[in-house]
Each structure stands twice: as C-alpha cells, then as structure tokens.
Motif scaffolding. Structure first.
Motif, PDB file in Angstrom:
ATOM      1  N   THR A   1       0.857  -1.137   0.004  1.00 39.24           N
ATOM      2  CA  THR A   1       0.006   0.060   0.063  1.00 39.24           C
ATOM      3  C   THR A   1       0.848   1.034  -0.036  1.00 39.24           C
ATOM      4  O   THR A   1       0.611   2.276  -0.797  1.00 39.24           O
ATOM      5  CB  THR A   1      -0.701  -0.059   1.311  1.00 39.24           C
ATOM      6  N   LEU A   2       2.047   1.121   0.797  1.00 40.14           N
ATOM      7  CA  LEU A   2       2.825   2.300   0.759  1.00 40.14           C
ATOM      8  C   LEU A   2       3.469   2.612  -0.587  1.00 40.14           C
ATOM      9  O   LEU A   2       3.682   3.752  -0.821  1.00 40.14           O
ATOM     10  CB  LEU A   2       3.975   2.190   1.883  1.00 40.14           C
TER      11      LEU A   2
ATOM     12  N   LEU B   1      -1.606   1.366 -19.143  1.00 39.17           N
ATOM     13  CA  LEU B   1      -2.104   0.210 -18.394  1.00 39.17           C
ATOM     14  C   LEU B   1      -1.390   0.088 -16.989  1.00 39.17           C
ATOM     15  O   LEU B   1      -1.982  -0.694 -16.206  1.00 39.17           O
ATOM     16  CB  LEU B   1      -1.874  -1.329 -19.137  1.00 39.17           C
ATOM     17  N   ILE B   2      -0.334   0.849 -16.873  1.00 33.40           N
ATOM     18  CA  ILE B   2       0.240   0.989 -15.507  1.00 33.40           C
ATOM     19  C   ILE B   2      -0.870   1.625 -14.657  1.00 33.40           C
ATOM     20  O   ILE B   2      -0.795   2.739 -14.661  1.00 33.40           O
ATOM     21  CB  ILE B   2       1.445   1.523 -15.387  1.00 33.40           C
ATOM     22  N   PHE B   3      -1.512   0.792 -13.762  1.00 32.81           N
ATOM     23  CA  PHE B   3      -2.559   1.395 -13.079  1.00 32.81           C
ATOM     24  C   PHE B   3      -2.532   2.611 -12.121  1.00 32.81           C
ATOM     25  O   PHE B   3      -1.530   2.699 -11.483  1.00 32.81           O
ATOM     26  CB  PHE B   3      -3.392   0.262 -12.325  1.00 32.81           C
ATOM     27  N   ASN B   4      -3.340   3.704 -12.201  1.00 30.08           N
ATOM     28  CA  ASN B   4      -3.315   4.691 -11.462  1.00 30.08           C
ATOM     29  C   ASN B   4      -3.418   4.374  -9.815  1.00 30.08           C
ATOM     30  O   ASN B   4      -4.380   3.658  -9.515  1.00 30.08           O
ATOM     31  CB  ASN B   4      -4.132   5.615 -12.079  1.00 30.08           C
ATOM     32  N   GLY B   5      -2.453   4.805  -9.021  1.00 27.93           N
ATOM     33  CA  GLY B   5      -2.638   4.544  -7.665  1.00 27.93           C
ATOM     34  C   GLY B   5      -3.975   4.677  -7.031  1.00 27.93           C
ATOM     35  O   GLY B   5      -4.439   4.228  -6.121  1.00 27.93           O
TER      36      GLY B   5
ATOM     37  N   MET C   1       1.763   7.389  -6.656  1.00 30.10           N
ATOM     38  CA  MET C   1       0.688   8.264  -6.599  1.00 30.10           C
ATOM     39  C   MET C   1       1.258   9.737  -6.779  1.00 30.10           C
ATOM     40  O   MET C   1       0.713  10.398  -7.133  1.00 30.10           O
ATOM     41  CB  MET C   1      -0.413   8.165  -5.605  1.00 30.10           C
ATOM     42  N   LEU C   2       2.440   9.897  -6.093  1.00 26.37           N
ATOM     43  CA  LEU C   2       3.089  11.177  -5.869  1.00 26.37           C
ATOM     44  C   LEU C   2       4.211  11.046  -6.775  1.00 26.37           C
ATOM     45  O   LEU C   2       4.438  12.235  -7.392  1.00 26.37           O
ATOM     46  CB  LEU C   2       3.490  11.184  -4.463  1.00 26.37           C
ATOM     47  N   PHE C   3       4.827  10.351  -7.250  1.00 29.36           N
ATOM     48  CA  PHE C   3       6.043  10.351  -8.166  1.00 29.36           C
ATOM     49  C   PHE C   3       6.048   9.462  -9.113  1.00 29.36           C
ATOM     50  O   PHE C   3       5.232   8.209  -9.295  1.00 29.36           O
ATOM     51  CB  PHE C   3       7.201  10.294  -7.193  1.00 29.36           C
ATOM     52  N   ASN C   4       6.505   9.648 -10.282  1.00 30.46           N
ATOM     53  CA  ASN C   4       6.770   8.900 -11.554  1.00 30.46           C
ATOM     54  C   ASN C   4       8.341   9.220 -12.038  1.00 30.46           C
ATOM     55  O   ASN C   4       8.850   9.885 -11.977  1.00 30.46           O
ATOM     56  CB  ASN C   4       5.827   9.101 -12.597  1.00 30.46           C
ATOM     57  N   GLY C   5       8.653   8.111 -13.190  1.00 28.24           N
ATOM     58  CA  GLY C   5       9.932   8.131 -13.772  1.00 28.24           C
ATOM     59  C   GLY C   5      10.187   9.290 -14.500  1.00 28.24           C
ATOM     60  O   GLY C   5      11.345   9.579 -14.904  1.00 28.24           O
ATOM     61  N   GLY C   6       9.009   9.584 -15.273  1.00 30.12           N
ATOM     62  CA  GLY C   6       9.165  10.814 -16.217  1.00 30.12           C
ATOM     63  C   GLY C   6       8.854  10.192 -17.541  1.00 30.12           C
ATOM     64  O   GLY C   6       8.775   9.014 -17.684  1.00 30.12           O
TER      65      GLY C   6
END
Length: 301
Positions: A115-116, A153-157, A122-127
């Motif tokens: 879950t963490l 398809l990489i699901f939104n948190g 939800m807050l960060f992504n690779g760019g």
C-alpha cells in the motif's frame, strides 16, 4: 413540530435544491450547446460576430470539409479508438481489482508495504524519457497497437486505493470465512463473491479508465508514427497541426486563397463534437453506477 409546518419546510427545501441543481446542470450544458452551435456556424460569421448559442448563419461546410476528404480515415481512427478503449479497459478491470483485493485483506502480511508503494507511485513517477526508453527498447511497442494500450495500463494508484477502500468497506471478513468453510478457494471467492458485490466500483473505474483511453493522444504522439494506427484524438490533432502549418505559410503565393477557404475556427469545434459525441451518448448509462461507486470507494473503515 406540527406535521403541516414540517411538510411545508421540506417542500421549500426541495424547491431550493431543485433550483440550485437546475442552475448547475444548465451551467454544464451551455458550453456543450455553444460548442455544437459553433460547429454549425459559417466561418466568416464566426470570425466577425463571434460565438452564439444559435447559429447566426447556418453552415455544414466544416463537416463537409472534414468528412469529404478524410471520411475513411476518420472511420478508421474511430475504430482504432474503440478497439484501444475496449481492450485497455477490459485488461484494466481484469488485473487492477486483484491488487486492490490483496491490499484490502487484513490477513495479508505484506499489504501495508505494498500500500505504501502504491501511495508513493501516486506522488512520483519516472518521467517521460525513461518511460519512452523502457517501452520502445525493452518492450518494443513502437508502431504497434500495444503502444496505445500498455503505457496507460500501469494502473493509477488512485484507482487501486478506490478498489482497496471499497473491498475493505463492503466485503465483510465473515463472508469470506463462511465461503472458506464451505470449501471455496481464493479464485472462487474472488470471481464469484467479491466481483459481483463490487459492480458499482468496477463500473466507476471502468468509466474513468475508458475515458482516459478515449481522450488519450500522448501515447500516439510518443509511440505511433504509422498513420494507419492513429486514434481519433491523434488524427484530429494532426489535422489541427496541418491547419496551423498552412496558416504559418499564409504569405506564400497560392496558399493564401486556400487558407481563406479553410474553416479554421469552426472545424476545431466540429472536431470537438466528433470526439465527445460517443462519450455523451454512453455516459448516462453509467452515471448511476459511477456515483454509487465513488461514494462506496471513498469510504474509509
């Protein structure tokens, strides 16, 4: 309190609520009406007299211009958009709830850690650049239909947390224990008990994911250069880009006359109508489940 006084107070409250909701509904409908009206307005009238809710000079030239030379390509783009939306949404609804169900189980020891991780994503992504390199080099989705499906398809948190909260709030552990006592396995419990009891949240997230696929043009911009694989949004964007490029060459000989005949402003409105019309038709069928799913998925235990 006298029942007649209470009844009169309730009626006044209902009238006030209906009035306010009617105002809000009108504010939501008016922009769409202005959009449709502008698409049926003559280009010269639109430029000189501005936008209006009733066409001052009715014209279908922008539709004729758009479908006259690009009708087959628009239908193909529609087909690609429907195919991408259906496949992507179906895979999302098949895999996404599984993660949410696992995170909602209190007997899963690694649930808090995962879950963490979901919350962190939800807050960060690779760019964009690392994602592009990964999808094109490692997975080879360039100029394939998978380039329109897999990167999204990489699901939104946020969706995973909606699944998790919904399952934790509406699937009682006693129901699962009773099913296990009767000899049901995990897959039977998930597909025969959990999913049927979670149809509102599935419809809600399915609608949001489907809208995301329908309106997406960035995947096509990054991963698709073959015009046969253009989705509707990407194809309409390419037309707008072509109009902008021609407008930048307005000073060249032989081009100014062509540009003068092009419905620049009205054709943008026409493209918006073409893109939003299927969504406007289908959305009312999902509205009830959409509202119920948001209410259920947002409840915390």
């Amino acid at each position: 309190m006298d029942s007649s006084v209470k009844s009169a107070s309730d009626k006044r409250y209902q009238v006030l609520v209906i009035f306010l909701l009617s105002i809000f509904a009108l504010l939501a409908i008016l922009p769409f009406l202005l959009l449709v009206s502008s698409s049926f307005t003559d280009e010269a009238t639109l430029l000189t007299e501005g936008y209006s809710f009733v066409p001052k000079k009715f014209s279908v030239y922008s539709y004729q211009y758009l479908f006259g030379s690009n009708g087959a390509r628009i239908l193909r783009a529609y087909g690609m958009t429907f195919l991408t939306t259906i496949i992507g949404t179906s895979i999302s609804l098949l895999i996404g709830p599984m993660l949410g169900w696992g995170l909602s189980r209190k007997d899963y020891r690694r649930g808090k850690a995962l879950t963490l991780m979901v919350f962190f994503c939800m807050l960060f992504n690779g760019g964009i650049v690392p994602s592009y390199i990964m999808w094109t080099t490692a997975f080879g989705v360039k100029n394939t239909i998978f380039g329109l499906i897999f990167p999204t398809l990489i699901f939104n948190g946020f969706y995973i947390m909606l699944y998790k909260n919904n399952f934790a709030s509406n699937i009682h552990p006693a129901l699962i224990e009773a099913a296990k006592i009767d000899g049901a396995g995990e897959f039977y419990i998930y597909f025969k008990i959990v999913l049927p009891l979670s149809l509102p949240i599935l419809a809600t997230i399915g609608l949001m994911v489907g809208l995301g696929y329908w309106n997406d043009w960035t995947n096509g911009l990054y991963y698709i250069s073959d015009t046969k694989l253009y989705t509707l949004q990407q194809f309409l964007k390419s037309i707008i880009d072509n109009i902008s490029n021609l407008s930048s060459m307005a000073g060249q000989a032989g081009v100014a006359e062509t540009i003068a005949k092009m419905p620049g402003s009205s054709i943008r409105m026409t493209m918006a109508v073409i893109g939003i019309l299927p969504v406007m038709i289908l959305y009312p069928f999902f509205q009830k489940a959409f509202v119920a799913g948001i209410a259920l998925g947002g409840v915390k235990e």
